[in-house]
Design a protein around this motif. Structure first.
Motif, PDB file in Angstrom:
ATOM      1  N   GLY A  36      31.546   9.573  82.032  1.00 48.98           N
ATOM      2  CA  GLY A  36      31.321   9.296  80.621  1.00 48.98           C
ATOM      3  C   GLY A  36      31.633  10.512  79.766  1.00 48.98           C
ATOM      4  N   TYR A  37      31.576  10.320  78.453  1.00 45.47           N
ATOM      5  CA  TYR A  37      31.978  11.360  77.517  1.00 45.47           C
ATOM      6  C   TYR A  37      30.796  11.817  76.664  1.00 45.47           C
ATOM      7  CZ  TYR A  37      36.553   9.488  78.756  1.00 45.47           C
ATOM      8  OH  TYR A  37      37.649   9.052  79.456  1.00 45.47           O
ATOM      9  N   THR A  38      30.630  13.115  76.572  1.00 50.01           N
ATOM     10  CA  THR A  38      29.551  13.699  75.779  1.00 50.01           C
ATOM     11  C   THR A  38      30.146  14.462  74.602  1.00 50.01           C
ATOM     12  OG1 THR A  38      28.079  13.932  77.680  1.00 50.01           O
ATOM     13  CG2 THR A  38      27.613  15.313  75.769  1.00 50.01           C
ATOM     14  N   SER A  39      29.611  14.225  73.421  1.00 52.15           N
ATOM     15  CA  SER A  39      30.069  14.962  72.245  1.00 52.15           C
ATOM     16  C   SER A  39      28.888  15.594  71.530  1.00 52.15           C
ATOM     17  CB  SER A  39      30.832  14.039  71.280  1.00 52.15           C
ATOM     18  OG  SER A  39      30.002  12.992  70.830  1.00 52.15           O
ATOM     19  N   GLU A  40      29.075  16.831  71.118  1.00 54.56           N
ATOM     20  CA  GLU A  40      28.086  17.567  70.337  1.00 54.56           C
ATOM     21  C   GLU A  40      28.739  17.944  69.013  1.00 54.56           C
ATOM     22  OE1 GLU A  40      27.109  20.849  72.803  1.00 54.56           O
ATOM     23  OE2 GLU A  40      25.741  19.700  74.069  1.00 54.56           O
ATOM     24  N   SER A  60      25.783  12.753  71.474  1.00 48.40           N
ATOM     25  CA  SER A  60      25.942  11.381  71.938  1.00 48.40           C
ATOM     26  C   SER A  60      26.686  11.335  73.262  1.00 48.40           C
ATOM     27  CB  SER A  60      26.686  10.538  70.893  1.00 48.40           C
ATOM     28  OG  SER A  60      28.012  11.000  70.726  1.00 48.40           O
ATOM     29  N   TRP A  61      26.471  10.240  73.967  1.00 50.11           N
ATOM     30  CA  TRP A  61      27.156   9.989  75.240  1.00 50.11           C
ATOM     31  C   TRP A  61      27.586   8.532  75.278  1.00 50.11           C
ATOM     32  CZ3 TRP A  61      26.135   6.410  79.038  1.00 50.11           C
ATOM     33  CH2 TRP A  61      26.865   6.535  80.249  1.00 50.11           C
ATOM     34  N   TYR A  82      25.827   3.465  75.274  1.00 49.83           N
ATOM     35  CA  TYR A  82      25.930   4.492  74.230  1.00 49.83           C
ATOM     36  C   TYR A  82      24.540   5.046  73.967  1.00 49.83           C
ATOM     37  CZ  TYR A  82      26.910   6.434  69.556  1.00 49.83           C
ATOM     38  OH  TYR A  82      27.047   7.266  68.459  1.00 49.83           O
ATOM     39  N   ARG A  83      24.406   6.373  74.031  1.00 53.63           N
ATOM     40  CA  ARG A  83      23.135   7.038  73.725  1.00 53.63           C
ATOM     41  C   ARG A  83      23.370   8.060  72.623  1.00 53.63           C
ATOM     42  NH1 ARG A  83      22.778   7.495  79.602  1.00 53.63           N
ATOM     43  NH2 ARG A  83      23.153   9.740  79.409  1.00 53.63           N
ATOM     44  N   PHE A  84      22.383   8.236  71.755  1.00 55.01           N
ATOM     45  CA  PHE A  84      22.603   9.107  70.606  1.00 55.01           C
ATOM     46  C   PHE A  84      21.305   9.732  70.123  1.00 55.01           C
ATOM     47  CE2 PHE A  84      22.149   4.688  69.449  1.00 55.01           C
ATOM     48  CZ  PHE A  84      21.180   4.683  68.465  1.00 55.01           C
ATOM     49  N   LYS A  85      21.413  10.989  69.669  1.00 58.85           N
ATOM     50  CA  LYS A  85      20.339  11.691  68.984  1.00 58.85           C
ATOM     51  C   LYS A  85      20.948  12.359  67.761  1.00 58.85           C
ATOM     52  CE  LYS A  85      17.345  12.675  72.956  1.00 58.85           C
ATOM     53  NZ  LYS A  85      16.618  13.733  73.709  1.00 58.85           N
ATOM     54  N   ILE A  86      20.353  12.104  66.588  1.00 54.94           N
ATOM     55  CA  ILE A  86      20.895  12.585  65.327  1.00 54.94           C
ATOM     56  C   ILE A  86      19.783  13.238  64.519  1.00 54.94           C
ATOM     57  CG2 ILE A  86      22.110  11.932  63.206  1.00 54.94           C
ATOM     58  CD1 ILE A  86      22.905   9.311  64.827  1.00 54.94           C
TER      59      ILE A  86
END
Length: 281
Positions: free
Chosen positions: A69-73, A96-97, A105-109
């Motif tokens: 999977g892909y992780t973005s910061e 997010s991932w 899809y997982r996310f923290k904002i």
């Protein structure tokens, strides 16, 4: 001006995404490129004189592979000057991932405006047949379902690149990225221009001079974001914001122009570093 920062996740997903297409692991020339990119923000014009000046930066890190999977910061720090000493300072952070198939899809904002307490969104979304199950922890525990035709941010990029390669000029998608309060869905309209050959550059930046990018073609792209709820209730067709950029076939973007109706901001790539990525076993 809160909308500027709430909707900046669209910028994260498209204008700073270097290789997150959720629909597949391969680009035209091989694997998508893990990287870090820095964009310098500045004011292009203010249509209503609501903003005298603007400055800031977007820092984006991307890692991962099709198997893990892909992780973005993402972090955007912006300062808007509205005149008469009115300065708005914002700090938007997101992690997010998304899995390579666009199913999870997982996310923290976290969004902070001036000295106010930070607004936080924390949640996950899982595709299940013809619908998507969303579970939020913050800002308040809540579960709900979305139409399964809605896509997550990295799949949105994959669809745009696929459409560009097929010679299409228009693409309509509904997108969920967890922004705002975690319950917002955007309708998007993407306009794709004619491909730009690899050897043609109207201006240079770290992307056009990088050895990983020199042989890749790109497309001029404009994506307009609409409030899906407003459209359904009122038939509203005015976009909340739009962004234009040049999109490479491996997902890297350059020459950002972010249009928030009242004012327009540009994002010039100031730094671009390719990262090592582990191949799938």
């Amino acid at each position: 001006m809160m909308h500027l920062f709430r909707t900046s996740l669209g910028v994260m997903a498209l204008a700073a995404a270097a290789c997150g297409p959720g629909g597949g692991a391969l680009a035209a020339n091989g694997l998508f490129l893990a990287h870090q990119a820095l964009y310098d923000l500045s004011l292009v014009k203010s249509r209503s004189n609501s903003v005298n000046s603007a400055r800031g930066r977007i820092l984006y890190n991307f890692t991962g592979s099709s198997c893990e999977g892909y992780t973005s910061e993402f972090r955007q720090v912006s300062e808007l000057d509205s005149g008469e000493g009115k300065i708005t300072l914002s700090d938007l952070r997101s992690n997010s991932w998304e899995d390579a198939a666009g199913k999870s899809y997982r996310f923290k904002i976290e969004t902070r405006m001036n000295e106010a307490d930070a607004g936080r969104v924390d949640g996950s979304a899982e595709r299940d047949g013809d619908h998507i199950n969303v579970k939020l922890k913050l800002p308040a525990p809540k579960s709900f379902t979305l139409d399964g035709k809605i896509v997550f941010p990295t799949e949105q990029i994959q669809r745009i690149i696929a459409a560009a390669k097929d010679g299409k000029s228009l693409l309509e998608l509904s997108v969920y990225d967890g922004s705002d309060d975690g319950q917002k869905v955007y309708n998007t309209l993407t306009v794709i221009g004619q491909p730009i050959p690899a050897d043609r550059a109207s201006s240079t930046d770290p992307s056009t001079t990088d050895e990983h990018m020199k042989s890749l073609k790109r497309w001029p792209v404009t994506v307009s974001y609409f409030d899906r709820d407003a459209q359904q209730k009122e038939g509203e067709q005015t976009p909340i914001y739009a962004m234009a950029f040049e999109l490479y076939e491996n997902g890297v973007s350059r020459q950002l122009v972010l249009d928030y109706n009242d004012f327009v901001i540009s994002g010039a790539m100031g730094k671009f570093d390719v990262k090592d990525s582990k191949p799938c076993n």
